[in-house]
Design an enzyme around this catalytic site. Structure first.
Site, mmCIF file in Angstrom:
data_model
loop_
_atom_site.group_PDB
_atom_site.id
_atom_site.type_symbol
_atom_site.label_atom_id
_atom_site.label_comp_id
_atom_site.label_asym_id
_atom_site.label_seq_id
_atom_site.Cartn_x
_atom_site.Cartn_y
_atom_site.Cartn_z
ATOM 1 N N HIS A 32 0.828 -1.211 0.000
ATOM 2 C CA HIS A 32 0.000 0.000 0.000
ATOM 3 C C HIS A 32 0.861 1.260 0.000
ATOM 4 O O HIS A 32 0.454 2.279 -0.548
ATOM 5 C CB HIS A 32 -0.981 -0.026 1.169
ATOM 6 N N GLU A 277 -11.652 -9.829 -4.760
ATOM 7 C CA GLU A 277 -10.213 -9.855 -4.495
ATOM 8 C C GLU A 277 -9.785 -11.097 -3.724
ATOM 9 O O GLU A 277 -8.604 -11.398 -3.634
ATOM 10 C CB GLU A 277 -9.762 -8.577 -3.773
ATOM 11 N N ASP A 301 -4.972 -7.647 -4.476
ATOM 12 C CA ASP A 301 -5.145 -8.774 -3.559
ATOM 13 C C ASP A 301 -5.483 -10.054 -4.312
ATOM 14 O O ASP A 301 -5.067 -11.134 -3.893
ATOM 15 C CB ASP A 301 -6.229 -8.453 -2.516
ATOM 16 N N CYS A 348 -10.330 -1.995 -10.226
ATOM 17 C CA CYS A 348 -9.741 -0.863 -9.494
ATOM 18 C C CYS A 348 -8.360 -1.175 -8.937
ATOM 19 O O CYS A 348 -7.776 -0.349 -8.247
ATOM 20 C CB CYS A 348 -10.676 -0.389 -8.390
HETATM 21 C C1 PEP Z 1 -6.909 -4.442 -4.524
HETATM 22 O O1 PEP Z 1 -6.717 -5.308 -3.656
HETATM 23 O O2 PEP Z 1 -6.668 -4.602 -5.731
HETATM 24 C C2 PEP Z 1 -7.445 -3.117 -4.132
HETATM 25 C C3 PEP Z 1 -7.832 -2.240 -5.022
HETATM 26 O O3 PEP Z 1 -7.478 -2.828 -2.815
HETATM 27 P P1 PEP Z 1 -6.195 -2.497 -1.916
HETATM 28 O O4 PEP Z 1 -5.015 -2.325 -2.827
HETATM 29 O O5 PEP Z 1 -6.534 -1.278 -1.143
HETATM 30 O O6 PEP Z 1 -6.070 -3.721 -1.052
HETATM 31 MG MG MG Z 2 -7.501 -5.138 -1.645
#
Ligand code: PEP
Ligand code: MG
Length: 377
Positions: A32, A277, A301, A348
């Site tokens: 992240h 995910e 994820d 996303c």
């Molecule tokens: C993902 O897991 O692709 C996602 C968009 O959420 P995050 O990266 O915040 O876990």
């Molecule tokens: Mg995620």
């Protein structure tokens, strides 16, 4: 910023524009913190490994976020080459900016809906979003991470209302709190052997329905008189979680609606979506499609869990690839099933913001992609 470990909360504390580059000895490109660095448009190398931190002290560093290389005190000739590269990058950025008002349409006429991922400072990120796109993913955990305690319902209401009311004609997809894993809250410490397989996202908030209800109430109150709120549920792995989340959202909806009616205002029902995910949900898409209004694919994820590769571990970072055939087959299957079920689907995860990733997703049939403001330009 050079550190042994650069975490998402640490990065979020830096004012926008203050950082030139980021080097983290530990971590990986898919963490992240790395996602936040990309959103900030700051070159970053995460998971440099094996280099003593002291060696980087007081040195001139050239940080190449594309290749993942850090060059320490280069010779004059290498230095000149890097400076040339920086100038070329700036010129490319200017060209891209000047074309940012062009429609998102391919040469063969395929129209795409492009959305932006926000969280760091949603209002500011919307200003930087020159395309004027709606929000495909608001990571609401980031403002939680920037505080010393849980924000109250009123504080959350103000945050969400400023975003929803500033862009009433654009869809705003707000994800409920997704803490855990590499997104800790200093005031709610969780200690686990295996945090990415542990108490994350919806698991934690359903165990603490008061946290979930306060957040959903704040979102709903913020959307009174508006029609652009969509609520997205993270880390769902089973139908019972969706049923429970839907029940709590319904409860919050009737509470807030009563208040709205008393004040002669209208509360519209938000669309509810599920993040795809956790691989388990891929096999229950038809059933899930009957319970929610849209899907959003989290490739970050999904890749981590399909390949059993910790997205934050530099040792296995070379095994983490959203272009692995199994991930691509899963993405294709998700699109096909969503299409059959007639349910809207967005991607996303970071793959949507990579030029080759976006192209592959378009070829599969996806027409809605959400990415950080920097990739969107
Ligand atoms: C993902 O897991 O692709 C996602 C968009 O959420 P995050 O990266 O915040 O876990
Ligand atoms: Mg995620």
């Amino acid at each position: 910023l050079v550190a042994r470990e650069v975490s998402a909360p640490m990065l979020a504390e830096f004012p926008v524009g203050k950082l030139k580059a980021i080097v983290s000895i530990q971590g990986s490109n898919n963490s992240h913190a790395a996602i936040l660095a990309r959103a900030m448009g700051v070159p970053a190398v995460m998971g440099l490994g094996g280099v003593p931190l002291s060696m980087l002290n007081d040195q001139e560093l050239f940080v190449d976020g594309y290749s993942g290389q850090v060059v320490l005190a280069p010779e004059q000739q290498a230095r000149n080459e890097f400076i040339q590269l920086i100038l070329e990058e700036e010129a490319l950025n200017e060209r891209i900016e000047s074309e940012s008002d062009q429609p998102a349409k391919s040469v063969d006429g395929c129209e795409m809906t492009l959305l932006v991922n926000v969280g760091l400072s949603a209002g500011l990120e919307m200003e930087q979003n020159k395309q004027g796109a709606g929000v495909g993913l608001y990571r609401t955990e980031i403002p939680f991470m920037l505080r010393e305690r849980f924000p109250s319902e009123q504080e959350q209401f103000e945050l969400y209302h400023s975003l929803l009311s500033a862009h009433p004609n654009k869809e705003m997809t707000m994800r409920t709190l997704d803490v855990g894993g590499d997104k800790p809250l200093s005031y709610f410490p969780i200690s686990e052997e295996n945090p990415f397989l542990g108490w994350r996202g919806i698991r934690l908030t359903l165990d603490h329905p008061e946290i979930f209800l306060i957040q959903v109430r704040a979102m709903l109150r913020a959307s009174i008189g508006l029609t652009n709120l969509q609520i997205l549920l993270p880390m769902v792995s089973s139908i019972s979680e969706i049923d429970e989340a839907n029940r709590l959202i319904k409860q919050a909806f009737y509470e807030v609606k009563e208040d709205a009616i008393k004040n002669n205002k209208v509360l519209f029902k938000p669309a509810i979506g599920v993040m795809l995910e956790v691989p388990a949900v891929i096999f229950q898409l038809e059933l899930i499609a009957k319970k929610v209004d849209f899907f959003s694919v989290g490739t970050n994820d999904l890749t981590q869990y399909l390949l059993a590769v910790d997205r934050n571990n530099s040792r296995v970072a070379q095994l983490y690839s959203s272009y692995h055939p199994s991930v691509l087959i899963a993405l294709n299957q998700i699109f096909q099933t969503s299409n059959l079920c007639n349910i809207p689907v967005t991607v996303c995860g970071e793959l949507a913001g990579e030029p080759s990733g976006a192209l592959i997703l378009m070829a599969m049939g996806y027409r809605k992609l959400s990415m950080n403001a920097h990739s969107l330009r």
